[in-house]
Design a protein around this motif. Structure first.
Motif, PDB file in Angstrom:
ATOM      1  N   UNK A  67       0.827  -1.188   0.000  1.00 42.08           N
ATOM      2  CA  UNK A  67       0.000   0.000   0.000  1.00 42.08           C
ATOM      3  C   UNK A  67       0.862   1.238   0.000  1.00 42.08           C
ATOM      4  N   UNK A  68       0.250   2.403  -0.202  1.00 42.07           N
ATOM      5  CA  UNK A  68       0.982   3.667  -0.168  1.00 42.07           C
ATOM      6  C   UNK A  68       1.628   3.892   1.190  1.00 42.07           C
ATOM      7  N   UNK A  69       2.758   4.519   1.195  1.00 43.69           N
ATOM      8  CA  UNK A  69       3.574   4.665   2.397  1.00 43.69           C
ATOM      9  C   UNK A  69       2.816   5.321   3.555  1.00 43.69           C
ATOM     10  N   UNK A  70       2.200   6.461   3.307  1.00 48.91           N
ATOM     11  CA  UNK A  70       1.598   7.232   4.393  1.00 48.91           C
ATOM     12  C   UNK A  70       0.472   6.474   5.071  1.00 48.91           C
ATOM     13  N   UNK A  71      -0.481   5.966   4.287  1.00 52.67           N
ATOM     14  CA  UNK A  71      -1.595   5.243   4.877  1.00 52.67           C
ATOM     15  C   UNK A  71      -1.176   3.962   5.551  1.00 52.67           C
ATOM     16  N   UNK A  72      -0.313   3.211   4.921  1.00 54.64           N
ATOM     17  CA  UNK A  72       0.085   1.899   5.435  1.00 54.64           C
ATOM     18  C   UNK A  72       0.754   2.005   6.796  1.00 54.64           C
ATOM     19  N   UNK A  73       1.606   3.005   6.977  1.00 59.57           N
ATOM     20  CA  UNK A  73       2.342   3.075   8.229  1.00 59.57           C
ATOM     21  C   UNK A  73       1.446   3.447   9.407  1.00 59.57           C
ATOM     22  N   UNK A  74       0.302   4.086   9.152  1.00 59.97           N
ATOM     23  CA  UNK A  74      -0.624   4.413  10.238  1.00 59.97           C
ATOM     24  C   UNK A  74      -1.093   3.136  10.926  1.00 59.97           C
ATOM     25  N   UNK A  75      -1.534   2.163  10.144  1.00 56.98           N
ATOM     26  CA  UNK A  75      -2.003   0.916  10.726  1.00 56.98           C
ATOM     27  C   UNK A  75      -0.908   0.121  11.389  1.00 56.98           C
ATOM     28  N   UNK A  76       0.250   0.058  10.757  1.00 53.48           N
ATOM     29  CA  UNK A  76       1.351  -0.728  11.311  1.00 53.48           C
ATOM     30  C   UNK A  76       1.876  -0.124  12.614  1.00 53.48           C
ATOM     31  N   UNK A  77       2.019   1.188  12.654  1.00 51.46           N
ATOM     32  CA  UNK A  77       2.510   1.825  13.878  1.00 51.46           C
ATOM     33  C   UNK A  77       1.484   1.695  15.013  1.00 51.46           C
ATOM     34  N   UNK A  78       0.207   1.793  14.676  1.00 53.55           N
ATOM     35  CA  UNK A  78      -0.837   1.631  15.691  1.00 53.55           C
ATOM     36  C   UNK A  78      -0.835   0.210  16.229  1.00 53.55           C
ATOM     37  N   UNK A  79      -0.717  -0.770  15.344  1.00 49.55           N
ATOM     38  CA  UNK A  79      -0.683  -2.165  15.778  1.00 49.55           C
ATOM     39  C   UNK A  79       0.519  -2.429  16.675  1.00 49.55           C
ATOM     40  N   UNK A  80       1.682  -1.921  16.286  1.00 53.74           N
ATOM     41  CA  UNK A  80       2.889  -2.102  17.111  1.00 53.74           C
ATOM     42  C   UNK A  80       2.711  -1.458  18.488  1.00 53.74           C
ATOM     43  N   UNK A  81       2.085  -0.294  18.513  1.00 57.24           N
ATOM     44  CA  UNK A  81       1.874   0.402  19.784  1.00 57.24           C
ATOM     45  C   UNK A  81       0.948  -0.402  20.691  1.00 57.24           C
ATOM     46  N   UNK A  82      -0.140  -0.918  20.129  1.00 55.53           N
ATOM     47  CA  UNK A  82      -1.038  -1.759  20.923  1.00 55.53           C
ATOM     48  C   UNK A  82      -0.304  -2.997  21.445  1.00 55.53           C
ATOM     49  N   UNK A  83       0.490  -3.603  20.577  1.00 46.17           N
ATOM     50  CA  UNK A  83       1.214  -4.802  20.996  1.00 46.17           C
ATOM     51  C   UNK A  83       2.150  -4.535  22.153  1.00 46.17           C
ATOM     52  N   UNK A  84       2.884  -3.433  22.074  1.00 43.13           N
ATOM     53  CA  UNK A  84       3.814  -3.083  23.147  1.00 43.13           C
ATOM     54  C   UNK A  84       3.080  -2.724  24.438  1.00 43.13           C
ATOM     55  N   UNK A  85       2.017  -1.931  24.311  1.00 43.47           N
ATOM     56  CA  UNK A  85       1.290  -1.472  25.490  1.00 43.47           C
ATOM     57  C   UNK A  85       0.574  -2.622  26.200  1.00 43.47           C
TER      58      UNK A  85
END
Length: 218
Positions: A67-85
């Motif tokens: 997917x496009x860089x800007x949109x794709x990283x929103x989901x991935x960074x959010x998922x990583x944040x949830x995983x860590x938290x």
């Protein structure tokens, strides 16, 4: 199990909760310019609909594109944040695979194609809804016409280019409900899911100007 799934690799901002047996809540909005603004409220809505809280989540699955860089990283960074938290595992699922999984009305080989902009598509070929037989790629539709000739296709990319994909069908965008169901199915079968790493396939649209002048303090 309570798996939170989300995807922002297409214009759809999509979230779902899966309890290991079925999808218990989901939300999808199509807005290619507001991924960051819409994603967390969508998570809140899905949790409220399911009558649960974020700390009840035991795993996260996220669409890793392409997917496009800007949109794709929103989901991935959010998922990583949830995983860590939350201290829970985060799994990556190819967005094209989730679209293929949702193509219930197609039998036999077919193609999934999403809009990659720049008059290109992200695409892959499948033997059935669960079996991808080519690596995800980005190409101009005319350049892959021979490779996809005669095959039905699903996704927004297929609908945009009828000359290359004359047999185009829905779904147009990915659904987190399908992504969640696919992730749960693979986990139950003992399949090792991918780490949540982005499939960009090309450089981001934003570029540093070639003649950019670096200014250093004196």
């Amino acid at each position: 199990m309570l798996l939170l799934a989300l995807d922002t690799a297409t214009p759809a901002v999509t979230v779902a909760l899966h309890d290991g047996s079925d999808v218990v809540a989901s939300s999808s909005q199509v807005d290619a310019r507001r991924h960051g603004e819409l994603l967390l409220p969508a998570v809140d809505r899905v949790l409220a609909e399911a009558g649960t809280r974020i700390d009840a989540v035991t795993a996260v699955a996220v669409g890793m594109g392409p997917g496009p860089y800007t949109g794709l990283r929103v989901g991935l960074m959010t998922a990583d944040t949830f995983g860590l938290a939350l201290g829970v595992p985060v799994y990556g699922v190819c967005t094209l695979d989730a679209l293929a999984y949702a193509a219930e009305d197609i039998e036999g080989a077919f193609v999934v194609a999403t809009d990659a902009r720049r008059k290109e598509v992200y695409w892959a070929r499948y033997d059935d809804t669960r079996t991808r037989v080519t690596e995800p790629a980005v190409d101009r539709p005319a350049d892959i016409a021979d490779a996809v000739a005669g095959l039905p296709a699903v996704g927004a990319g297929a609908l945009l280019y009828p000359d290359t994909f004359p047999r185009a069908y829905g779904p147009e965008h990915v659904s987190a409900a399908a992504l969640a169901a696919l992730a749960v199915e693979r986990l139950a079968a003992g399949v090792e899911l991918d780490p949540p790493r982005p499939l960009y396939l090309r450089r981001p649209d934003a570029q540093v100007p070639k003649n950019y002048k670096v200014v250093t303090p004196k």
